[in-house]
Design a protein around this motif. Structure first.
Motif, PDB file in Angstrom:
ATOM      1  N   PHE A 131       5.035 -13.050   6.926  1.00 16.77           N
ATOM      2  CA  PHE A 131       6.483 -13.189   6.956  1.00 16.77           C
ATOM      3  C   PHE A 131       7.051 -12.477   8.188  1.00 16.77           C
ATOM      4  O   PHE A 131       6.701 -11.333   8.479  1.00 16.77           O
ATOM      5  N   GLY A 132       7.920 -13.158   8.911  1.00 16.74           N
ATOM      6  CA  GLY A 132       8.576 -12.532  10.050  1.00 16.74           C
ATOM      7  C   GLY A 132       7.862 -12.727  11.365  1.00 16.74           C
ATOM      8  O   GLY A 132       8.395 -12.347  12.411  1.00 16.74           O
ATOM      9  N   ASP A 133       6.645 -13.296  11.375  1.00 16.44           N
ATOM     10  CA  ASP A 133       5.979 -13.595  12.642  1.00 16.44           C
ATOM     11  C   ASP A 133       6.838 -14.582  13.436  1.00 16.44           C
ATOM     12  O   ASP A 133       7.417 -15.511  12.864  1.00 16.44           O
ATOM     13  N   ARG A 134       6.911 -14.361  14.748  1.00 16.64           N
ATOM     14  CA  ARG A 134       7.608 -15.306  15.621  1.00 16.64           C
ATOM     15  C   ARG A 134       6.548 -16.147  16.321  1.00 16.64           C
ATOM     16  O   ARG A 134       5.720 -15.617  17.059  1.00 16.64           O
ATOM     17  N   VAL A 135       6.592 -17.434  16.085  1.00 12.73           N
ATOM     18  CA  VAL A 135       5.529 -18.342  16.530  1.00 12.73           C
ATOM     19  C   VAL A 135       6.054 -19.188  17.683  1.00 12.73           C
ATOM     20  O   VAL A 135       7.095 -19.845  17.571  1.00 12.73           O
ATOM     21  N   VAL A 137      -6.273 -10.287   0.101  1.00 16.27           N
ATOM     22  CA  VAL A 137      -6.305 -11.724  -0.193  1.00 16.27           C
ATOM     23  C   VAL A 137      -5.096 -12.436   0.416  1.00 16.27           C
ATOM     24  O   VAL A 137      -5.188 -13.559   0.892  1.00 16.27           O
ATOM     25  N   ARG A 138      -3.918 -11.774   0.340  1.00 15.15           N
ATOM     26  CA  ARG A 138      -2.652 -12.248   0.897  1.00 15.15           C
ATOM     27  C   ARG A 138      -1.995 -13.340   0.072  1.00 15.15           C
ATOM     28  O   ARG A 138      -0.806 -13.302  -0.159  1.00 15.15           O
ATOM     29  N   ARG A 139      -2.719 -14.332  -0.325  1.00 17.99           N
ATOM     30  CA  ARG A 139      -2.129 -15.342  -1.190  1.00 17.99           C
ATOM     31  C   ARG A 139      -3.214 -15.973  -2.041  1.00 17.99           C
ATOM     32  O   ARG A 139      -4.383 -16.033  -1.648  1.00 17.99           O
ATOM     33  N   PHE A 140      -2.819 -16.407  -3.232  1.00 20.56           N
ATOM     34  CA  PHE A 140      -3.733 -17.097  -4.142  1.00 20.56           C
ATOM     35  C   PHE A 140      -2.938 -18.169  -4.861  1.00 20.56           C
ATOM     36  O   PHE A 140      -2.060 -17.864  -5.678  1.00 20.56           O
ATOM     37  N   GLY A 141      -3.233 -19.422  -4.561  1.00 20.90           N
ATOM     38  CA  GLY A 141      -2.473 -20.511  -5.154  1.00 20.90           C
ATOM     39  C   GLY A 141      -1.002 -20.383  -4.795  1.00 20.90           C
ATOM     40  O   GLY A 141      -0.637 -20.233  -3.625  1.00 20.90           O
ATOM     41  N   PRO A 142      -0.128 -20.379  -5.793  1.00 19.36           N
ATOM     42  CA  PRO A 142       1.310 -20.300  -5.494  1.00 19.36           C
ATOM     43  C   PRO A 142       1.801 -18.878  -5.215  1.00 19.36           C
ATOM     44  O   PRO A 142       2.942 -18.682  -4.826  1.00 19.36           O
ATOM     45  N   PHE A 143       0.930 -17.883  -5.420  1.00 20.42           N
ATOM     46  CA  PHE A 143       1.348 -16.489  -5.274  1.00 20.42           C
ATOM     47  C   PHE A 143       1.112 -16.000  -3.847  1.00 20.42           C
ATOM     48  O   PHE A 143      -0.031 -15.996  -3.364  1.00 20.42           O
ATOM     49  N   VAL A 144       2.173 -15.589  -3.171  1.00 24.12           N
ATOM     50  CA  VAL A 144       2.072 -14.947  -1.866  1.00 24.12           C
ATOM     51  C   VAL A 144       2.238 -13.454  -2.101  1.00 24.12           C
ATOM     52  O   VAL A 144       3.327 -12.976  -2.416  1.00 24.12           O
ATOM     53  N   TRP A 145       1.137 -12.711  -1.981  1.00 27.83           N
ATOM     54  CA  TRP A 145       1.164 -11.293  -2.345  1.00 27.83           C
ATOM     55  C   TRP A 145       1.836 -10.440  -1.270  1.00 27.83           C
ATOM     56  O   TRP A 145       2.436  -9.407  -1.583  1.00 27.83           O
ATOM     57  N   THR A 146       1.715 -10.839  -0.007  1.00 27.14           N
ATOM     58  CA  THR A 146       2.317 -10.049   1.059  1.00 27.14           C
ATOM     59  C   THR A 146       3.836 -10.179   1.012  1.00 27.14           C
ATOM     60  O   THR A 146       4.376 -11.095   0.406  1.00 27.14           O
ATOM     61  N   MET A 147       4.496  -9.246   1.670  1.00 25.94           N
ATOM     62  CA  MET A 147       5.950  -9.275   1.752  1.00 25.94           C
ATOM     63  C   MET A 147       6.353  -8.886   3.167  1.00 25.94           C
ATOM     64  O   MET A 147       5.565  -8.268   3.893  1.00 25.94           O
ATOM     65  N   PRO A 148       7.551  -9.241   3.607  1.00 27.46           N
ATOM     66  CA  PRO A 148       7.991  -8.876   4.947  1.00 27.46           C
ATOM     67  C   PRO A 148       7.901  -7.362   5.156  1.00 27.46           C
ATOM     68  O   PRO A 148       8.176  -6.577   4.239  1.00 27.46           O
ATOM     69  N   LEU A 149       7.523  -6.962   6.361  1.00 25.92           N
ATOM     70  CA  LEU A 149       7.340  -5.541   6.642  1.00 25.92           C
ATOM     71  C   LEU A 149       8.611  -4.748   6.365  1.00 25.92           C
ATOM     72  O   LEU A 149       8.568  -3.666   5.771  1.00 25.92           O
ATOM     73  N   THR A 150       9.756  -5.290   6.792  1.00 21.84           N
ATOM     74  CA  THR A 150      11.008  -4.556   6.580  1.00 21.84           C
ATOM     75  C   THR A 150      11.282  -4.384   5.091  1.00 21.84           C
ATOM     76  O   THR A 150      11.693  -3.297   4.646  1.00 21.84           O
ATOM     77  N   ALA A 151      11.058  -5.432   4.312  1.00 25.89           N
ATOM     78  CA  ALA A 151      11.285  -5.334   2.874  1.00 25.89           C
ATOM     79  C   ALA A 151      10.305  -4.365   2.238  1.00 25.89           C
ATOM     80  O   ALA A 151      10.661  -3.593   1.335  1.00 25.89           O
ATOM     81  N   ASN A 152       9.066  -4.386   2.700  1.00 26.81           N
ATOM     82  CA  ASN A 152       8.049  -3.472   2.180  1.00 26.81           C
ATOM     83  C   ASN A 152       8.450  -2.024   2.433  1.00 26.81           C
ATOM     84  O   ASN A 152       8.369  -1.171   1.533  1.00 26.81           O
ATOM     85  N   LEU A 153       8.885  -1.725   3.649  1.00 23.22           N
ATOM     86  CA  LEU A 153       9.288  -0.359   3.984  1.00 23.22           C
ATOM     87  C   LEU A 153      10.452   0.107   3.108  1.00 23.22           C
ATOM     88  O   LEU A 153      10.454   1.234   2.606  1.00 23.22           O
ATOM     89  N   VAL A 154      11.441  -0.750   2.941  1.00 22.71           N
ATOM     90  CA  VAL A 154      12.601  -0.388   2.119  1.00 22.71           C
ATOM     91  C   VAL A 154      12.172  -0.147   0.676  1.00 22.71           C
ATOM     92  O   VAL A 154      12.562   0.847   0.043  1.00 22.71           O
ATOM     93  N   LEU A 155      11.334  -1.046   0.143  1.00 28.51           N
ATOM     94  CA  LEU A 155      10.923  -0.955  -1.250  1.00 28.51           C
ATOM     95  C   LEU A 155      10.151   0.329  -1.519  1.00 28.51           C
ATOM     96  O   LEU A 155      10.452   1.065  -2.465  1.00 28.51           O
ATOM     97  N   ARG A 156       9.156   0.606  -0.683  1.00 23.60           N
ATOM     98  CA  ARG A 156       8.329   1.771  -0.980  1.00 23.60           C
ATOM     99  C   ARG A 156       9.031   3.089  -0.643  1.00 23.60           C
ATOM    100  O   ARG A 156       8.830   4.091  -1.348  1.00 23.60           O
TER     101      ARG A 156
END
Length: 530
Positions: free
Chosen positions: A322-326, A397-416
């Motif tokens: 999430f958030g990668d600029r391609v 793993v990062r994702r499994f089927g419909p589940f995306v386990w990773t989250m945007p870095l900014t959101a992760n920092l705020v959450l933790r």
């Protein structure tokens, strides 16, 4: 003042957020480069709890905060953690840090027998000297008291300031020569093919001769830019658009191919145009580049990926986050289609999948509740240590089927960071009365004990990193920072060694050392007893 005290004691949530606000104000105070940061929330909580003993919020709030912190850490550092376990350098880093942590743990346990310190207080000093809120929670949960918090709060200040002073002295002693690496920015070169030995080759065969850090993004032939098809047979005067983050490699590639022809491709965009998009769609996030399937009828190639402040080569095994600029090369008529395919939403990069968080956290708590028999110790449950381990696996793993386990870095920092702050505030307020009843008698001696425990951790880890395993200084300070745990220490290490290795070292061992600290506390309680 009595009215304020009554207000705080009747409104525990108000007290919690007043503690958070005042704690961060105190944490901003900087004395010669040393500040407590979020750790100051604990001390403000102790002061408020000591003054208003009945103002503590429910303990479940603190546990929830720590859960968010550990889950966010695991999700972010999962890949680095497992890479560290599978590489020789990573194994050495984990061994050095583990020996330091266990050595510090033995010193803290020795205080129980040598000086009559309570086990809960000794383990609290162990947690504070290593700035490990997770091991503090483990001690509190198993010993059912607040003695651990007293030991933690007395030893925590040196747990933050001590490693910073230690790293400063270590740098002055060793005087390492570390040059700041250039920022990774994608460079391009338009090269006309003049080398007869390369004419007639397929583009795929030519690419095999290039360094891994060089890619061919496009080809110009007969006044038209086109995608770099692997079966394309090279002809004289073809112009190749080469990309790399190292200018020296581009110069080497130019001398191999022929000569620079700047402007031949970039000034003609009727066939291929450059488009930068944000990766925010579940169609692409968590997938390797090789697995992306562009919409039908769209001929597109990925020129580069920018993550954070660094450009990355578009290798086939690179997994988008999430958030990668391609950066894309695609006909202008397909820009709208490709924006929709990648998502291209800044807002989307800050969104969380609460389904994934709920499932992941529930799975971790379930595993942590399973009793496991350990020879010589007995049956134990691993609690939040298991949650961290599950989060590390999901982050890998990062994702499994419909589940995306990773989250945007900014959101992760705020959450933790929010979770850690809530935990420190709740624990501080709840432990304030006992702290002030105890610290007047034992404060000076506990501070000394905390210094000894922290020095054991630092000296053992540094000795193994620098003189036994002979790691580079910039990697070693990252490992030392991860063993001690506090992000403020890593920030200071980055100033001493301005490369990316301190971050790499920290990421490789911080999660595993958090688990080691929690397990040491749990095993010590079982073996020595409460």
């Amino acid at each position: 003042m009595d009215m304020l005290k009554t207000l705080l004691e009747t409104q525990p949530l108000l007290t919690l957020f007043v503690t958070v606000a005042l704690g961060y104000v105190v944490g901003e105070i900087n004395i010669k480069g040393v500040s407590l940061g979020s750790g100051a929330v604990l001390f403000v909580g102790l002061a408020i709890g000591g003054w208003a003993p009945k103002s503590a919020p429910p303990a479940l709030l603190g546990t929830l905060g720590l859960l968010l912190f550990l889950y966010g850490i695991g999700i972010q550092y999962g890949e680095q953690f497992f890479k560290g376990l599978s590489s020789a350098e990573g194994l050495k880093a984990n061994i050095a840090a583990a020996l330091g942590v266990i050595g510090a743990g033995f010193v803290s346990v020795a205080l129980v027998h040598l000086f009559g310190v309570g086990l809960d207080q000794a383990l609290g000093m162990f947690a504070g000297s290593g700035t490990s809120t997770a091991s503090l929670q483990a001690a509190m949960a198993m010993l059912k008291g607040d003695g651990a918090t007293v030991g933690y709060s007395v030893s925590y200040p040196f747990g933050v300031a001590g490693p910073i002073l230690f790293l400063y002295a270590l740098s002055a002693l060793i005087k390492p020569k570390i040059e700041r690496p250039p920022q990774k920015v994608m460079e391009t070169a338009e090269i006309a093919l003049r080398n007869p030995a390369l004419i007639g080759l397929k583009l795929s065969d030519l690419i095999k001769r290039l360094p891994d850090e060089v890619a061919i993004a496009a080809v110009r032939r007969a006044h038209h830019n086109q995608q770099p098809a692997h079966d394309l047979v090279l002809e004289p005067d073809d112009v190749l658009l080469a990309t790399a983050t190292d200018p020296a490699l581009l110069r080497e590639t130019t001398s191999m191919f022929g000569e620079l022809q700047p402007g031949r491709m970039t000034s003609h965009r009727e066939d291929l145009d450059y488009l930068r998009v944000f990766a925010s769609s579940k169609l692409v996030v968590g997938h390797a580049l090789r697995d992306l399937r562009f919409p039908d009828g769209v001929d597109c190639s990925i020129a580069h990926v920018r993550r954070g402040d660094a450009d990355m080569m578009p290798s086939q095994d690179l997994i988008l986050e999430f958030g990668d600029r391609v950066g894309l090369l695609v006909n202008g008529a397909h820009h709208k289609t490709m924006r929709a395919f990648f998502g291209d939403s800044i807002k989307g990069t800050a969104e969380l999948s609460f389904i994934s968080i709920g499932v992941g956290a529930a799975l971790g708590l379930l595993v942590g509740a399973i009793p496991i028999a350990i020879p010589g110790v007995g049956k134990m449950t691993f609690g939040l240590a298991a949650l961290l381990l599950v989060a590390l696996c999901l982050g890998r793993v990062r994702r499994f089927g419909p589940f995306v386990w990773t989250m945007p870095l900014t959101a992760n920092l705020v959450l933790r960071n929010f979770g850690l702050t809530i935990f420190l505030a709740q624990v501080g307020i709840a432990s304030g009365p006992k702290f002030f009843a105890t610290v007047g008698v034992t404060g000076a001696s506990f501070l000394l004990y905390g210094v000894v425990i922290a020095l054991a951790l630092l000296i053992i880890t540094a000795a193994f990193c620098l003189w036994i395993f002979r790691m580079p200084f910039d990697l070693a300070v990252g490992v030392i920072s991860g063993a001690t745990g506090n992000p403020a220490i890593l920030a200071f290490a980055n100033r001493l060694a301005p490369t990316d290795r301190p971050d790499v070292g920290y990421a490789m061992i911080f999660p595993s050392m958090t688990i080691v600290k929690i397990l040491f506390v749990q095993i010590a309680v079982v073996l020595i007893g409460g």
